[in-house]
Design a protein around this motif. Structure first.
Motif, PDB file in Angstrom:
ATOM      1  N   ALA A  44      48.678 -45.539 -13.902  1.00 30.28           N
ATOM      2  CA  ALA A  44      49.515 -46.195 -14.907  1.00 30.28           C
ATOM      3  C   ALA A  44      48.854 -47.502 -15.343  1.00 30.28           C
ATOM      4  O   ALA A  44      48.725 -48.436 -14.551  1.00 30.28           O
ATOM      5  N   ASN A  45      48.411 -47.525 -16.581  1.00 24.52           N
ATOM      6  CA  ASN A  45      47.749 -48.706 -17.127  1.00 24.52           C
ATOM      7  C   ASN A  45      48.129 -48.870 -18.589  1.00 24.52           C
ATOM      8  O   ASN A  45      48.135 -47.893 -19.340  1.00 24.52           O
ATOM      9  N   ASP A  46      48.445 -50.101 -18.975  1.00 26.99           N
ATOM     10  CA  ASP A  46      48.590 -50.394 -20.395  1.00 26.99           C
ATOM     11  C   ASP A  46      47.186 -50.535 -20.964  1.00 26.99           C
ATOM     12  O   ASP A  46      46.209 -50.615 -20.199  1.00 26.99           O
ATOM     13  N   SER A  47      47.050 -50.543 -22.288  1.00 27.91           N
ATOM     14  CA  SER A  47      45.738 -50.580 -22.927  1.00 27.91           C
ATOM     15  C   SER A  47      45.602 -51.792 -23.838  1.00 27.91           C
ATOM     16  O   SER A  47      46.478 -52.048 -24.662  1.00 27.91           O
ATOM     17  N   ARG A  48      44.512 -52.516 -23.682  1.00 28.90           N
ATOM     18  CA  ARG A  48      44.262 -53.662 -24.550  1.00 28.90           C
ATOM     19  C   ARG A  48      43.874 -53.234 -25.956  1.00 28.90           C
ATOM     20  O   ARG A  48      43.980 -54.011 -26.904  1.00 28.90           O
ATOM     21  N   ASP A  72      42.876 -44.086 -29.672  1.00 25.88           N
ATOM     22  CA  ASP A  72      41.628 -43.370 -29.959  1.00 25.88           C
ATOM     23  C   ASP A  72      40.441 -44.319 -30.146  1.00 25.88           C
ATOM     24  O   ASP A  72      39.446 -43.962 -30.791  1.00 25.88           O
ATOM     25  N   SER A  73      40.530 -45.521 -29.576  1.00 24.64           N
ATOM     26  CA  SER A  73      39.446 -46.504 -29.699  1.00 24.64           C
ATOM     27  C   SER A  73      38.251 -46.162 -28.819  1.00 24.64           C
ATOM     28  O   SER A  73      37.140 -46.630 -29.062  1.00 24.64           O
ATOM     29  N   GLY A  74      38.496 -45.368 -27.782  1.00 21.66           N
ATOM     30  CA  GLY A  74      37.438 -45.048 -26.827  1.00 21.66           C
ATOM     31  C   GLY A  74      37.157 -46.164 -25.848  1.00 21.66           C
ATOM     32  O   GLY A  74      36.237 -46.074 -25.030  1.00 21.66           O
ATOM     33  N   ALA A  75      37.952 -47.235 -25.897  1.00 22.75           N
ATOM     34  CA  ALA A  75      37.712 -48.406 -25.046  1.00 22.75           C
ATOM     35  C   ALA A  75      38.577 -48.351 -23.778  1.00 22.75           C
ATOM     36  O   ALA A  75      39.793 -48.216 -23.865  1.00 22.75           O
ATOM     37  N   ASP A  76      37.928 -48.451 -22.632  1.00 18.98           N
ATOM     38  CA  ASP A  76      38.622 -48.395 -21.347  1.00 18.98           C
ATOM     39  C   ASP A  76      38.870 -49.806 -20.843  1.00 18.98           C
ATOM     40  O   ASP A  76      38.144 -50.318 -19.997  1.00 18.98           O
ATOM     41  N   ARG A  77      39.905 -50.441 -21.393  1.00 23.07           N
ATOM     42  CA  ARG A  77      40.244 -51.806 -20.971  1.00 23.07           C
ATOM     43  C   ARG A  77      41.731 -51.856 -20.649  1.00 23.07           C
ATOM     44  O   ARG A  77      42.574 -51.764 -21.540  1.00 23.07           O
ATOM     45  N   HIS A  78      42.019 -51.999 -19.365  1.00 22.64           N
ATOM     46  CA  HIS A  78      43.398 -51.947 -18.896  1.00 22.64           C
ATOM     47  C   HIS A  78      44.108 -53.278 -19.132  1.00 22.64           C
ATOM     48  O   HIS A  78      43.493 -54.338 -19.125  1.00 22.64           O
ATOM     49  N   ALA A  79      45.422 -53.189 -19.297  1.00 21.52           N
ATOM     50  CA  ALA A  79      46.254 -54.384 -19.452  1.00 21.52           C
ATOM     51  C   ALA A  79      47.481 -54.243 -18.559  1.00 21.52           C
ATOM     52  O   ALA A  79      47.879 -53.132 -18.197  1.00 21.52           O
ATOM     53  N   PRO A  86      53.037 -39.462  -7.761  1.00 19.87           N
ATOM     54  CA  PRO A  86      52.797 -40.833  -7.306  1.00 19.87           C
ATOM     55  C   PRO A  86      52.005 -41.615  -8.345  1.00 19.87           C
ATOM     56  O   PRO A  86      51.203 -41.033  -9.104  1.00 19.87           O
ATOM     57  N   VAL A  87      52.226 -42.928  -8.384  1.00 20.87           N
ATOM     58  CA  VAL A  87      51.636 -43.787  -9.415  1.00 20.87           C
ATOM     59  C   VAL A  87      50.753 -44.861  -8.783  1.00 20.87           C
ATOM     60  O   VAL A  87      51.149 -45.512  -7.814  1.00 20.87           O
ATOM     61  N   ILE A  88      49.567 -45.019  -9.343  1.00 15.48           N
ATOM     62  CA  ILE A  88      48.691 -46.129  -8.976  1.00 15.48           C
ATOM     63  C   ILE A  88      48.467 -46.986 -10.219  1.00 15.48           C
ATOM     64  O   ILE A  88      48.039 -46.481 -11.261  1.00 15.48           O
ATOM     65  N   CYS A  89      48.762 -48.280 -10.111  1.00 21.76           N
ATOM     66  CA  CYS A  89      48.482 -49.224 -11.192  1.00 21.76           C
ATOM     67  C   CYS A  89      47.075 -49.791 -10.978  1.00 21.76           C
ATOM     68  O   CYS A  89      46.767 -50.273  -9.894  1.00 21.76           O
ATOM     69  N   GLU A  90      46.265 -49.726 -12.014  1.00 26.58           N
ATOM     70  CA  GLU A  90      44.921 -50.320 -11.955  1.00 26.58           C
ATOM     71  C   GLU A  90      44.869 -51.496 -12.926  1.00 26.58           C
ATOM     72  O   GLU A  90      43.968 -51.609 -13.747  1.00 26.58           O
ATOM     73  N   THR A  91      45.863 -52.344 -12.816  1.00 28.26           N
ATOM     74  CA  THR A  91      46.027 -53.449 -13.757  1.00 28.26           C
ATOM     75  C   THR A  91      45.424 -54.733 -13.203  1.00 28.26           C
ATOM     76  O   THR A  91      45.223 -54.864 -11.996  1.00 28.26           O
ATOM     77  N   VAL A 122      41.309 -28.619  -6.119  1.00 24.08           N
ATOM     78  CA  VAL A 122      41.094 -29.555  -7.227  1.00 24.08           C
ATOM     79  C   VAL A 122      42.418 -29.793  -7.940  1.00 24.08           C
ATOM     80  O   VAL A 122      43.110 -28.846  -8.319  1.00 24.08           O
ATOM     81  N   GLY A 123      42.772 -31.064  -8.100  1.00 21.60           N
ATOM     82  CA  GLY A 123      43.982 -31.444  -8.813  1.00 21.60           C
ATOM     83  C   GLY A 123      43.655 -32.318 -10.006  1.00 21.60           C
ATOM     84  O   GLY A 123      42.491 -32.431 -10.416  1.00 21.60           O
ATOM     85  N   PHE A 124      44.680 -32.961 -10.569  1.00 22.58           N
ATOM     86  CA  PHE A 124      44.474 -33.748 -11.789  1.00 22.58           C
ATOM     87  C   PHE A 124      45.129 -35.114 -11.672  1.00 22.58           C
ATOM     88  O   PHE A 124      46.257 -35.241 -11.184  1.00 22.58           O
ATOM     89  N   CYS A 125      44.411 -36.126 -12.136  1.00 23.95           N
ATOM     90  CA  CYS A 125      44.920 -37.501 -12.219  1.00 23.95           C
ATOM     91  C   CYS A 125      44.982 -37.890 -13.687  1.00 23.95           C
ATOM     92  O   CYS A 125      43.960 -37.897 -14.379  1.00 23.95           O
ATOM     93  N   LEU A 126      46.183 -38.208 -14.168  1.00 27.77           N
ATOM     94  CA  LEU A 126      46.392 -38.594 -15.565  1.00 27.77           C
ATOM     95  C   LEU A 126      46.429 -40.110 -15.691  1.00 27.77           C
ATOM     96  O   LEU A 126      47.291 -40.767 -15.101  1.00 27.77           O
ATOM     97  N   ASP A 127      45.486 -40.657 -16.449  1.00 29.06           N
ATOM     98  CA  ASP A 127      45.430 -42.099 -16.701  1.00 29.06           C
ATOM     99  C   ASP A 127      46.010 -42.388 -18.081  1.00 29.06           C
ATOM    100  O   ASP A 127      45.538 -41.845 -19.080  1.00 29.06           O
ATOM    101  N   THR A 128      47.031 -43.240 -18.131  1.00 26.26           N
ATOM    102  CA  THR A 128      47.730 -43.496 -19.394  1.00 26.26           C
ATOM    103  C   THR A 128      46.886 -44.287 -20.390  1.00 26.26           C
ATOM    104  O   THR A 128      46.897 -43.996 -21.592  1.00 26.26           O
TER     105      THR A 128
END
Length: 265
Positions: A205-209, A213-220, A242-247, A170-176
């Motif tokens: 790697a995702n920017d945030s709309r 601490d909004s709790g909203a999962d909306r990528h930009a 390694p980086v994955i963009c989900e933009t 088990v590893g870890f994926c950090l979503d920005t």
């Protein structure tokens, strides 16, 4: 400049072509419906064996994202049991295509549940699953009862997982975006996660709309959201994974995101 591989989440029909269109050597995709219990489907012509062989020949690393509905933490048997089954099915399918890992969200418990039950359900799920490839736990953006939104919960889940047989897989994926929207400061996010897990295997790697601490999962797309560019790039640089963009967008938009990020690393 730090050399970090940057890829993107793509359509699963032809991930090799999608990677080449973006000039990258890693891609992530779903195997089937991200919102359904039907089980994985291989859309690639020639099936799993062909996708594995073609990806290896092209030097492209594949990552698979588990369906969003997987929730192995819940106390609801009608969700937890099918979730475990679905998780195993996706591990098996991802292993068949030679994927480097399967990314899964932390899930949540019900409002009146003791979070400790969710942590222990994670331990049980790891023990019950044949982890043929690494399972990467991803931090999530919202929900007061989430298992992997806040650092203290991530710590408790990780501790429970470490008690499981198979924990080494088990590893870890950090979503920005999820970190920012979930209330984790980006200034020391990597340091904090490393203190808990000792590892970061993948960065989403995702920017945030939305706001902190909004709790909203909306990528930009990069630079179009609310993340501070230097802090954002700092997370990617410090994680050194390694980086994955989900933009949003397709190959052209992703190439712009790659260039934006690469110039800051």
């Amino acid at each position: 400049m730090t050399r970090i591989s940057i890829g993107a989440h793509v359509d699963q029909t032809d991930p090799i072509a999608e990677a080449k269109a973006r000039g990258t050597t890693l891609v992530q995709f779903f195997l089937g419906d991200p919102q359904g219990y039907k089980g994985p489907e291989i859309a690639y012509a020639g099936g799993a064996a062909a996708l594995k062989a073609d990806a290896e020949a092209a030097g492209i690393d594949l990552y698979v994202h588990a369906p969003y509905i997987v929730n192995v933490a819940t106390t609801n048997n009608r969700i937890r049991i099918p979730s475990r089954k679905l998780l195993q099915q996706h591990i098996d399918a991802a292993a068949e295509i030679g994927a480097k890992g399967l990314i899964v969200h932390g899930g949540h418990v019900n409002k009146d549940d003791d979070p400790a039950k969710g942590f222990d359900n994670w331990r049980k799920a790891v023990e019950a699953t044949d982890l043929k490839i690494p399972l990467l736990l991803e931090n999530t953006a919202g929900g007061d009862n989430a298992m992997a939104r806040h650092l203290d919960r991530i710590g408790s889940v990780w501790k429970a997982i470490q008690e499981a047989e198979g924990a080494e897989n088990v590893g870890f994926c950090l979503d920005t975006c999820h970190a920012w929207a979930g209330g984790i400061s980006l200034t020391d996010a990597v340091e904090q996660i490393h203190a808990i897990t000792g590892r970061i295997d993948l960065v989403h790697a995702n920017d945030s709309r939305d706001s902190f601490d909004s709790g909203a999962d909306r990528h930009a797309n990069f630079g179009a959201g609310q993340l501070d560019p230097d802090e954002f790039a700092g997370v990617v640089r410090d994680a050194a994974a390694p980086v994955i963009c989900e933009t949003p967008g397709g190959a052209e938009e992703h190439k712009e995101d790659f260039a934006w990020l690469s110039s800051r690393l």
